[in-house]
Design a protein around this motif. Sequence first.
Motif, PDB file in Angstrom:
ATOM      1  N   ALA A 197      44.487  49.400   9.639  1.00 39.62           N
ATOM      2  CA  ALA A 197      43.436  50.455   9.508  1.00 39.62           C
ATOM      3  C   ALA A 197      43.251  51.202  11.074  1.00 39.62           C
ATOM      4  O   ALA A 197      44.052  50.492  11.997  1.00 39.62           O
ATOM      5  N   ASP A 198      42.652  52.088  11.176  1.00 43.32           N
ATOM      6  CA  ASP A 198      42.240  52.638  12.442  1.00 43.32           C
ATOM      7  C   ASP A 198      41.178  51.749  13.244  1.00 43.32           C
ATOM      8  O   ASP A 198      41.247  51.820  14.417  1.00 43.32           O
ATOM      9  N   SER A 199      40.700  51.095  12.414  1.00 40.84           N
ATOM     10  CA  SER A 199      39.533  50.176  12.973  1.00 40.84           C
ATOM     11  C   SER A 199      39.813  48.843  12.660  1.00 40.84           C
ATOM     12  O   SER A 199      40.276  48.504  11.478  1.00 40.84           O
ATOM     13  N   ARG A 200      39.358  47.823  13.386  1.00 37.14           N
ATOM     14  CA  ARG A 200      39.419  46.594  12.981  1.00 37.14           C
ATOM     15  C   ARG A 200      38.383  46.008  12.125  1.00 37.14           C
ATOM     16  O   ARG A 200      38.511  45.033  11.642  1.00 37.14           O
ATOM     17  N   THR A 201      37.406  47.024  11.751  1.00 31.91           N
ATOM     18  CA  THR A 201      36.340  46.779  10.888  1.00 31.91           C
ATOM     19  C   THR A 201      36.951  47.040   9.409  1.00 31.91           C
ATOM     20  O   THR A 201      37.644  47.937   9.250  1.00 31.91           O
TER      21      THR A 201
END
Length: 320
Positions: free
Chosen positions: A58-62
């Motif tokens: 993902a682009d974010s770790r969220t």
Amino acid sequence: MMSSPSPTTAQASSTAVAKRIARTARLALEKKFAVVTAQIDRELESAEDVVIDCFYNADSRTSQLNKDDEYVHLLKLRSRQPFSLVKSIVLKDGEYEGHVALIMKQAFPFAFMKLNMEIRKHVYEYLFESEEKVIRIKTKTGGQKLPYAPGYNTYNRAAILAVSSEVRLEALPVMYDRKFCFESTSILMHFLLQICDGRIYLTDLNVESYVGSTARTSFYLLANCKRLRRIFFKHISSNEQPKTAIKNFWNDAQPWLTAASAGQGDPTAALKLLVFDRTAFHFRVKDPNSKSTSVKAWQLADHLVFVKGLKDKLMDARKV
């Protein structure tokens, strides 16, 4: 009138179809899995002593909300050592209190070289032991004449040679200290060319037939086989008298005969390593009456003349 298939035949056909469908589905899943995992390439930082790498895509770790109203993250775990998943837990204290941790058990390399040398040698012996007590070498037909042992391939026994240079030096003498059998000097030649640094550890060779076009190269390669204790020939020639056999064999084997005798205190020491079958040499006799030709094996006297001739050659070579 066509008869209907029996229940047994129909069941077998149904089972075969089910297996094909299952195999197709498995291959499709493996292909899709490979595509997905290739996209998971963002590496998560880890402590220095962790040998399991974690990747996310993902682009974010969220985590992201999917169409089923679930928060998901695709992760890829990778390691050069085996590992197993244990469980996930909530940390109760410390810097990461309240965080969820995924517990994994990582395996560490076995300290093989810390074992006693005698134990390590037993491991090598176990790996390289042949059920036949003889390793028969053949060459594959086709393009390259690559030698292989058809009865010695239940698993990759030689893989341990690639562990480290130290293990290789220990294991090579054990691997080659056994009886090898070859259908001809041609196969022996290809085998000697392939094993390179393993040649010096060979101890016992058995050759069934002698091919003049490859015998000379074989003997040349045998010149650095310092541990050789025995080389046996089942058949050498079908039409040679001792005098001719001495000349031809010397021309082929001279590099090995002189090298194997050097430094032994006996200029003819190499002859003690040579063993010939009692029917290794033959000569042809033509009947003057019937004009027919018969093949006869050498007698003991012929063998003695042959050995004496080689001894004389070695003694003369020492004087030069």
